[in-house]
Each structure stands twice: as C-alpha cells, then as structure tokens.
Motif scaffolding. Structure first.
Motif, short mmCIF file in Angstrom:
data_model
loop_
_atom_site.label_atom_id
_atom_site.label_comp_id
_atom_site.label_asym_id
_atom_site.label_seq_id
_atom_site.Cartn_x
_atom_site.Cartn_y
_atom_site.Cartn_z
N ARG A 244 0.83 -1.21 0.00
CA ARG A 244 0.00 0.00 0.00
C ARG A 244 0.86 1.26 0.00
NH1 ARG A 244 -5.38 -0.73 3.77
NH2 ARG A 244 -6.04 -2.75 2.98
N ARG A 245 1.94 1.24 0.78
CA ARG A 245 2.82 2.40 0.86
C ARG A 245 3.47 2.68 -0.50
NH1 ARG A 245 5.22 4.51 5.52
NH2 ARG A 245 3.36 3.63 6.51
N ILE A 246 3.89 1.62 -1.19
CA ILE A 246 4.50 1.79 -2.51
C ILE A 246 3.48 2.35 -3.50
CG2 ILE A 246 5.44 0.52 -4.49
CD1 ILE A 246 6.69 -1.42 -2.40
N ALA A 247 2.27 1.80 -3.47
CA ALA A 247 1.23 2.27 -4.39
C ALA A 247 0.87 3.72 -4.10
CB ALA A 247 -0.01 1.39 -4.28
N LYS A 248 0.81 4.08 -2.82
CA LYS A 248 0.47 5.46 -2.45
C LYS A 248 1.59 6.41 -2.86
CE LYS A 248 -1.50 8.10 1.37
NZ LYS A 248 -2.03 8.01 2.75
N GLY A 249 2.83 5.96 -2.74
CA GLY A 249 3.96 6.79 -3.15
C GLY A 249 3.91 7.12 -4.62
N ALA A 250 3.47 6.17 -5.44
CA ALA A 250 3.37 6.41 -6.88
C ALA A 250 2.32 7.46 -7.19
CB ALA A 250 3.04 5.10 -7.61
N VAL A 251 1.27 7.52 -6.37
CA VAL A 251 0.21 8.52 -6.57
C VAL A 251 0.69 9.90 -6.11
CG1 VAL A 251 -2.11 9.22 -5.86
CG2 VAL A 251 -1.63 6.82 -6.38
N ARG A 252 1.40 9.94 -5.00
CA ARG A 252 1.84 11.22 -4.44
C ARG A 252 2.93 11.89 -5.27
NH1 ARG A 252 0.16 13.05 0.25
NH2 ARG A 252 -0.90 11.71 1.75
N SER A 253 3.67 11.12 -6.05
CA SER A 253 4.87 11.66 -6.68
C SER A 253 4.61 12.53 -7.89
CB SER A 253 5.81 10.51 -7.08
OG SER A 253 5.18 9.68 -8.05
N ARG A 254 3.38 12.52 -8.42
CA ARG A 254 3.10 13.34 -9.59
C ARG A 254 1.61 13.66 -9.67
NH1 ARG A 254 4.60 8.17 -10.92
NH2 ARG A 254 3.20 6.94 -12.23
N PRO A 255 1.22 14.63 -10.51
CA PRO A 255 -0.20 15.00 -10.61
C PRO A 255 -1.07 13.78 -10.89
CG PRO A 255 1.13 16.61 -11.76
CD PRO A 255 2.07 15.50 -11.35
N VAL A 256 -2.15 13.69 -10.15
CA VAL A 256 -2.99 12.49 -10.18
C VAL A 256 -3.56 12.22 -11.56
CG1 VAL A 256 -5.20 11.60 -9.37
CG2 VAL A 256 -3.54 12.48 -7.73
N LEU A 257 -4.05 13.25 -12.24
CA LEU A 257 -4.74 13.02 -13.51
C LEU A 257 -3.79 12.60 -14.62
CD1 LEU A 257 -7.47 15.81 -13.54
CD2 LEU A 257 -7.57 13.50 -12.65
N SER A 258 -2.49 12.83 -14.45
CA SER A 258 -1.52 12.40 -15.46
C SER A 258 -0.94 11.02 -15.12
CB SER A 258 -0.39 13.43 -15.60
OG SER A 258 0.36 13.49 -14.40
N SER A 259 -1.36 10.45 -14.03
CA SER A 259 -0.88 9.13 -13.62
C SER A 259 -2.06 8.27 -13.18
CB SER A 259 0.15 9.26 -12.50
OG SER A 259 -0.38 9.99 -11.42
N TRP A 260 -3.06 8.21 -14.05
CA TRP A 260 -4.33 7.57 -13.70
C TRP A 260 -4.16 6.09 -13.39
CZ3 TRP A 260 -8.14 9.83 -11.72
CH2 TRP A 260 -9.42 9.25 -11.68
N SER A 261 -3.26 5.41 -14.11
CA SER A 261 -3.06 3.98 -13.83
C SER A 261 -2.52 3.77 -12.42
CB SER A 261 -2.11 3.36 -14.86
OG SER A 261 -0.83 3.95 -14.79
N ALA A 262 -1.67 4.69 -11.95
CA ALA A 262 -1.15 4.58 -10.58
C ALA A 262 -2.27 4.80 -9.57
CB ALA A 262 -0.03 5.60 -10.36
N VAL A 263 -3.19 5.72 -9.88
CA VAL A 263 -4.34 5.94 -9.00
C VAL A 263 -5.18 4.67 -8.89
CG1 VAL A 263 -6.49 7.24 -8.69
CG2 VAL A 263 -4.43 8.42 -9.46
N LEU A 264 -5.46 4.06 -10.03
CA LEU A 264 -6.26 2.84 -10.03
C LEU A 264 -5.55 1.71 -9.28
CD1 LEU A 264 -7.58 2.89 -13.71
CD2 LEU A 264 -8.82 3.53 -11.64
N ASP A 265 -4.24 1.58 -9.50
CA ASP A 265 -3.48 0.55 -8.79
C ASP A 265 -3.55 0.78 -7.28
OD1 ASP A 265 -2.75 -0.69 -11.12
OD2 ASP A 265 -0.74 0.19 -11.20
N TYR A 266 -3.42 2.04 -6.89
CA TYR A 266 -3.46 2.35 -5.45
C TYR A 266 -4.83 2.02 -4.87
CZ TYR A 266 -3.94 4.95 -1.16
OH TYR A 266 -4.22 5.29 0.14
N CYS A 267 -5.88 2.43 -5.57
CA CYS A 267 -7.24 2.18 -5.07
C CYS A 267 -7.51 0.69 -4.93
CB CYS A 267 -8.26 2.84 -5.98
SG CYS A 267 -8.22 4.64 -5.98
N ARG A 268 -7.07 -0.08 -5.91
CA ARG A 268 -7.28 -1.53 -5.85
C ARG A 268 -6.48 -2.15 -4.71
NH1 ARG A 268 -9.50 -4.87 -8.95
NH2 ARG A 268 -7.79 -6.39 -8.91
N THR A 269 -5.22 -1.69 -4.56
CA THR A 269 -4.37 -2.22 -3.49
C THR A 269 -4.98 -1.91 -2.13
OG1 THR A 269 -2.38 -1.94 -4.84
CG2 THR A 269 -2.06 -2.15 -2.47
N ALA A 270 -5.52 -0.70 -1.99
CA ALA A 270 -6.03 -0.26 -0.69
C ALA A 270 -7.38 -0.85 -0.34
CB ALA A 270 -6.11 1.26 -0.66
#
Length: 232
Positions: A98-124
């Motif tokens: 979860r921490r790794i997935a959340k870090g991917a979301v925090r590191s850049r604008p959310v709308l330009s990294s939508w796949s990371a947002v989805l991965d984080y939501c699924r992981t969480a």
C-alpha cells in the motif's frame, strides 16, 4: 532422523527453498505463480516446516496473493500452520504494498498518472470485506493533498453525507475530489444509489468551486469509473 553417515538429515524442503529463491533472483516475482511468491514470504516466518502446502491452501481459500495479504487476521488464523507472528508478517507485506502504491500517486499529478491511482485504489480497497468510502483530495495542480477514509459500512452499504464530504474538502483547501469505494461482492458495477450519491456531492461541491473528477468503484473483478461510463 539421521542420514546414512549418521548426521542429521536435511529436511526435504530445504532444496526446494534454495531452488525457489534462485528462481526468484533470476526471473523476479512477476514470473512466479501466486503460491510460490507466497512461499517465499513464508520462508522466514515459518523456518522449520514445508510451507508449500500452507501457501497453496491460502491461495485456495482466499483466491490470490493479494487477497491473502488483505484477508482479515481471524480468517488467516483458521489455516493450519498460520499463527499470530505469520499474520503480522503478512500484514507488513500488505502495508508495504500500500505504501508503494500510495507513493506512486503522491509523486506526480494524479490526472496524469491515472493507472497509478487505479493501482493504489485496488491495493487499498479491492479485497476489503466491508464497504469503505475513500476520498482523494486534490489541489489546483491536481496533486494529492490527502487520502482519507470517510466511512466504513456493512458488506453492501456505507452511509455518505455530501455536506460532510464538501466540508472536509474546504478544510483542506482542496479544489477537486476523486471519490472511491469498494464493492465487497467483487463486482464493481455501480448501483443507482452510487450514481445518485455522486450527483448529490457534485451538486453541493460545484457552487463552492470544488470539482468531482470521478467516482471509482473497485472490486476483485476490476474497477468502474462513473465518468468513464458517462454516468456523471
């Protein structure tokens, strides 16, 4: 038990552990089936027992590596060979994921990294046994300000109060929201109540300058985007 030379026999599973570790080092975890990756996690937790049957039983019972990590401790303890220390080790791995997935979301604008947002939501949330409603609060650059669980409910319902959602956004000076909740049934298809609640939040937020970018529903079988389905 002794070997032919009178020394203690090496348990049969030691060679298997060495081979599996070597294969992991050579090809990485992505190339291993779920039960073998789980075996490697269990090697240190259960040093003096063949963990292959335990790993296979966990996968059989819970469905996958991810679902095993997310399983409630009480249900993990029902499996022969799993004790409190093993559960804690599994939960550490889950927290790390979860921490790794959340870090991917925090590191850049959310709308330009939508796949990371989805991965984080699924992981969480995808494997939670109860419905959970989560809010991602964004600033004017669409960077993540905060990620908060707004409410937890039963297996099929979480009470959501639109004014409380918007009040929290104002407290954080957020200019946009992404709504996320899970369907413990596994099917992420939005219900009419999901759509109605989302539209109510949009109606309260819009006059205050707060946008609702999307409402994502996650489940074991995938995810659904209300915006992508043109429901909002």
């Amino acid at each position: 038990m002794s070997g032919a030379d009178g020394g203690a026999a090496v348990p049969h599973y030691h060679g298997h552990r060495d081979r599996l570790r070597a294969r992991f080092a050579e090809v990485g975890g992505d190339a291993l089936p779920d039960y073998e990756l789980l075996e490697i996690v269990l090697f240190r937790s259960i040093p003096r027992r063949d963990v292959k049957p335990i790993a296979k039983e966990l996968i059989r019972r819970f469905g996958s590596f991810a679902e095993t990590l997310a399983a409630p401790p009480a249900r993990l303890l029902e499996v022969d060979g799993i004790g409190e220390s093993v559960v804690q080790d599994l939960k550490v791995v889950e927290a790390a994921a979860r921490r790794i997935a959340k870090g991917a979301v925090r590191s850049r604008p959310v709308l330009s990294s939508w796949s990371a947002v989805l991965d984080y939501c699924r992981t969480a949330m995808a494997f939670c046994e109860r419905e959970q409603f989560r809010l991602l609060f964004l600033d004017k650059r669409n960077a993540l300000i905060a990620d908060e669980v707004q409410g937890q409910g039963t297996v099929d319902h979480t009470p959501v109060y639109p004014r409380e959602v918007v009040k929290r956004a104002l407290e954080l000076s957020a200019t946009a929201l992404i709504l996320v909740h899970n369907h413990p049934s596994g099917d992420p298809t939005p219900s009419s109540a999901d759509v109605k609640m989302t539209r109510e939040i949009i109606d309260v937020a819009k006059p205050l300058g707060i946008s609702v970018h999307d409402h994502i529903i996650v489940g074991r079988e995938g995810h659904a985007s209300l915006k992508g389905m043109r429901l909002i």
